[in-house]
Scaffold this motif. Structure first.
Motif, PDB file in Angstrom:
ATOM      1  N   LYS A   1       0.827  -1.205   0.000  1.00 28.71           N
ATOM      2  CA  LYS A   1       0.000   0.000   0.000  1.00 28.71           C
ATOM      3  C   LYS A   1       0.867   1.263   0.000  1.00 28.71           C
ATOM      4  O   LYS A   1       0.512   2.273  -0.632  1.00 28.71           O
ATOM      5  N   PHE A   2       1.998   1.208   0.700  1.00 28.18           N
ATOM      6  CA  PHE A   2       2.884   2.376   0.715  1.00 28.18           C
ATOM      7  C   PHE A   2       3.450   2.636  -0.673  1.00 28.18           C
ATOM      8  O   PHE A   2       3.498   3.784  -1.133  1.00 28.18           O
ATOM      9  N   ILE A   3       3.890   1.587  -1.354  1.00 23.11           N
ATOM     10  CA  ILE A   3       4.448   1.766  -2.695  1.00 23.11           C
ATOM     11  C   ILE A   3       3.377   2.301  -3.643  1.00 23.11           C
ATOM     12  O   ILE A   3       3.648   3.170  -4.489  1.00 23.11           O
ATOM     13  N   LYS A   4       2.147   1.808  -3.495  1.00 20.26           N
ATOM     14  CA  LYS A   4       1.059   2.346  -4.321  1.00 20.26           C
ATOM     15  C   LYS A   4       0.834   3.823  -4.006  1.00 20.26           C
ATOM     16  O   LYS A   4       0.617   4.638  -4.915  1.00 20.26           O
ATOM     17  N   HIS A   5       0.893   4.171  -2.717  1.00 25.42           N
ATOM     18  CA  HIS A   5       0.736   5.580  -2.339  1.00 25.42           C
ATOM     19  C   HIS A   5       1.830   6.434  -2.967  1.00 25.42           C
ATOM     20  O   HIS A   5       1.561   7.537  -3.459  1.00 25.42           O
ATOM     21  N   VAL A   6       3.060   5.921  -2.947  1.00 23.01           N
ATOM     22  CA  VAL A   6       4.174   6.666  -3.547  1.00 23.01           C
ATOM     23  C   VAL A   6       3.917   6.905  -5.031  1.00 23.01           C
ATOM     24  O   VAL A   6       4.086   8.023  -5.539  1.00 23.01           O
ATOM     25  N   ARG A   7       3.491   5.863  -5.726  1.00 25.30           N
ATOM     26  CA  ARG A   7       3.223   6.016  -7.160  1.00 25.30           C
ATOM     27  C   ARG A   7       2.098   7.024  -7.409  1.00 25.30           C
ATOM     28  O   ARG A   7       2.204   7.887  -8.291  1.00 25.30           O
ATOM     29  N   ASP A   8       1.018   6.898  -6.650  1.00 23.32           N
ATOM     30  CA  ASP A   8      -0.098   7.831  -6.825  1.00 23.32           C
ATOM     31  C   ASP A   8       0.344   9.264  -6.543  1.00 23.32           C
ATOM     32  O   ASP A   8      -0.042  10.204  -7.254  1.00 23.32           O
ATOM     33  N   PHE A   9       1.140   9.427  -5.497  1.00 26.05           N
ATOM     34  CA  PHE A   9       1.644  10.747  -5.105  1.00 26.05           C
ATOM     35  C   PHE A   9       2.482  11.356  -6.235  1.00 26.05           C
ATOM     36  O   PHE A   9       2.296  12.517  -6.613  1.00 26.05           O
ATOM     37  N   MET A  10       3.407  10.564  -6.778  1.00 27.80           N
ATOM     38  CA  MET A  10       4.293  11.074  -7.828  1.00 27.80           C
ATOM     39  C   MET A  10       3.528  11.332  -9.127  1.00 27.80           C
ATOM     40  O   MET A  10       3.713  12.367  -9.781  1.00 27.80           O
ATOM     41  N   ASP A  11       2.684  10.383  -9.497  1.00 31.18           N
ATOM     42  CA  ASP A  11       1.921  10.556 -10.738  1.00 31.18           C
ATOM     43  C   ASP A  11       1.030  11.786 -10.656  1.00 31.18           C
ATOM     44  O   ASP A  11       0.855  12.502 -11.650  1.00 31.18           O
ATOM     45  N   GLY A  12       0.493  12.026  -9.471  1.00 25.69           N
ATOM     46  CA  GLY A  12      -0.385  13.185  -9.286  1.00 25.69           C
ATOM     47  C   GLY A  12       0.343  14.510  -9.390  1.00 25.69           C
ATOM     48  O   GLY A  12      -0.302  15.554  -9.535  1.00 25.69           O
ATOM     49  N   ARG A  13       1.653  14.483  -9.317  1.00 28.22           N
ATOM     50  CA  ARG A  13       2.453  15.711  -9.444  1.00 28.22           C
ATOM     51  C   ARG A  13       3.167  15.806 -10.789  1.00 28.22           C
ATOM     52  O   ARG A  13       4.113  16.562 -10.940  1.00 28.22           O
ATOM     53  N   GLY A  14       2.705  15.025 -11.732  1.00 28.97           N
ATOM     54  CA  GLY A  14       3.214  15.145 -13.094  1.00 28.97           C
ATOM     55  C   GLY A  14       4.516  14.422 -13.356  1.00 28.97           C
ATOM     56  O   GLY A  14       5.160  14.670 -14.383  1.00 28.97           O
ATOM     57  N   PHE A  15       4.932  13.511 -12.459  1.00 29.38           N
ATOM     58  CA  PHE A  15       6.138  12.736 -12.694  1.00 29.38           C
ATOM     59  C   PHE A  15       5.822  11.518 -13.562  1.00 29.38           C
ATOM     60  O   PHE A  15       4.712  10.988 -13.544  1.00 29.38           O
TER      61      PHE A  15
END
Length: 503
Positions: free
Chosen positions: A184-198
């Motif tokens: 779940k943490f890794i998914k959160h990291v991906r969602d966080f980064m993708d949401g900032r245009g990375f």
């Protein structure tokens, strides 16, 4: 061929205990009767233990199918009780001889703890109030040829738990929590980064040059090219090449390999995220890291508070930021900013018992860093950003315009542990070449953690890299924090272990 394989499987094996032989005998009987469980290819279960309990009122009296592993057996004669464990938890099975086909009941009675079974039956509640499945049609899906550890004398050795994680997960189901939270943490990291245009990218694991960090690499050999290659110790240099190429926000989550010691905080292979953002600096990276980790705690734990290594940790945003020199002054009593020469700095370090490594130059910067490393890091409990590292230990970070001895770099420390590392990235190819050369000289002197000269990366910088902020985060350390795990082996499913019989 199948019959021959079955015969081999069921043959008596030398030196087996009577208990193990009984299980193999049961398997042989099943195979001879044409009921080999290993010939079953699939079983469709329409329910699970948690779903039955959560929706008991709606399911009571209805027929369901469940599948999982038998974890206990009790009862005698005409009634049997078992606990079935699936991915969501446990549910009780109730089998009664006069409610089942006689042969089915006889087979069910012979099932062993550890066997994997499928069961069709009605949902009901026993006289004692236990939510259960009344067995009508059982199917043996896989025969367990080894007994599970006993409940109270079982898999308690931590080393054995790590070596046999599959058994650990069976008999200690609470262990799975760490790995579910990790996912779940890794998914959160991906969602966080993708949401900032990375953009998530992938870079090579095998390289002809070891670079991007100061660490001892693993060396392997490519047979076709007949060259030695290095397993990556960081993803930094390939990712910054992409910044040069115009991919302004990139990140990679992946395995890193460092041929170093093992302890509760270190495993030779571990997982990081490295990210790079054009037109940003290390202050932007501090804001991003704080937002990422604090939001993960709030989302996954429901609070900013957690407990790790015997300490109560508060991840509420607004973490302190101190320069390394400020931290050394506060915790070790030396004001390095008042020292002007290398000799003064080295002498001040020695006066408090700090020694510089043999391979390190006796400089102001190295003395400052070693004072921090040996006297300060162990005192940092709450989240604290330590900034402005010496250039001597930061070969890829941009120099501070205010003091060329320092770099725009930070590390985040929580509970005496480094959680991440970030820079305002060095984009001056001339300065970078000089620092690579310094690393090469240290390597020639015997420092096998020093970096190598990377001509292609220098060529990339000569084309021009915009001002860039870069950040590397240890995924394993963050999961340790969020789960409260004291050892990195508790958050890596298959940690590196010394071969049995050695050492």
């Amino acid at each position: 061929m199948a019959d021959q394989n079955n015969q081999t499987t069921a043959q008596e094996q030398p030196n087996l205990s009577q208990l193990l032989q009984v299980r193999r005998d049961k398997l042989r009987e099943l195979q001879q009767a044409g009921s080999d469980p290993f010939q079953i290819t699939r079983y469709e279960a329409d329910s699970d233990s948690a779903g039955i309990k959560e929706n008991f009122d709606a399911l009571e009296g209805k027929t369901v199918t469940v599948a999982g592993r038998l974890m206990s057996k009790r009862g005698m004669g005409k009634v049997s009780f078992c606990d079935l464990q699936d991915k969501t938890g446990r549910i009780q099975l109730y089998a009664r001889k006069d409610e089942m086909d006689e042969e089915d009941y006889a087979r069910f009675k012979k099932y062993d703890i550890g066997d994997i079974v499928g069961v069709e039956g009605a949902v009901f509640r026993t006289q004692r109030g236990e939510m259960s499945v009344r067995v009508v049609k059982p199917v043996l899906l896989s025969k367990s040829l080894l007994p599970l550890p006993e409940k109270f004398h079982g898999l308690t050795s931590t080393e054995l738990r790590y070596r046999q994680r599959y058994v650990d997960l069976i008999v200690n189901p609470e262990v799975k929590r760490n790995f579910v939270l990790r996912s779940k943490f890794i998914k959160h990291v991906r969602d966080f980064m993708d949401g900032r245009g990375f953009i998530e990218v992938e870079t090579p694991v095998l390289n002809t040059i070891s670079g991007g960090a100061t660490a001892r690499p693993f060396v392997t050999h490519h047979n076709t090219l007949d060259i030695d290659m290095y397993m990556r110790i960081a993803t930094e240099l390939p990712l910054k090449r992409l910044i040069v190429g115009g991919m302004d926000r990139v990140y990679e989550i992946g395995r890193i390999f460092r041929n170093e010691g093992m302890d509760p905080k270190h495993n030779p292979e571990f997982t990081t995220i490295e990210l790079y953002q054009a037109y940003a600096d290390f202050n932007d990276m501090m804001d991003l890291f704080e937002d990422l980790l604090s939001s993960a705690a709030q989302k996954l734990l429901g609070t900013y508070q957690c407990r790790w290594q015997g300490e109560d940790i508060d991840l509420t945003p607004g973490w302190p930021r101190m320069t390394m020199a400020q931290a050394v002054k506060e915790y070790a009593g030396i004001d390095f900013m008042a020292l002007t020469s290398d000799e003064e700095a080295v002498a001040a370090a020695k006066a408090i018992g700090v020694e510089l490594p043999e391979t390190a130059d006796k400089t102001w910067g190295n003395a400052l860093y070693q004072c921090f490393d040996q006297r300060v890091e162990e005192k940092l409990i709450q989240p604290t950003f330590i900034t402005m590292h010496p250039v001597d230990v930061s070969p890829l970070a941009k120099r501070s315009p205010a003091d060329p001895r320092l770099t725009e770099r930070f590390e985040l420390f929580i509970c005496r542990s480094e959680m991440g590392n970030a820079f305002s990235e060095l984009n001056d190819p001339i300065d970078q070449r000089a620092r690579f050369q310094k690393q090469a000289e240290l390597r020639a002197k015997g420092d096998d953690e020093a970096g190598m000269m990377d001509e292609d990366f220098l060529t990339a910088l000569e084309y021009g890299m915009p001002p860039t902020g870069g950040l590397g985060i240890g995924i394993d350390r963050c999961v340790m924090l969020l789960t409260g795990a004291d050892s990195i082996r508790e958050v890596i499913l298959f940690p590196t272990m010394r071969p049995l019989g050695e050492g």
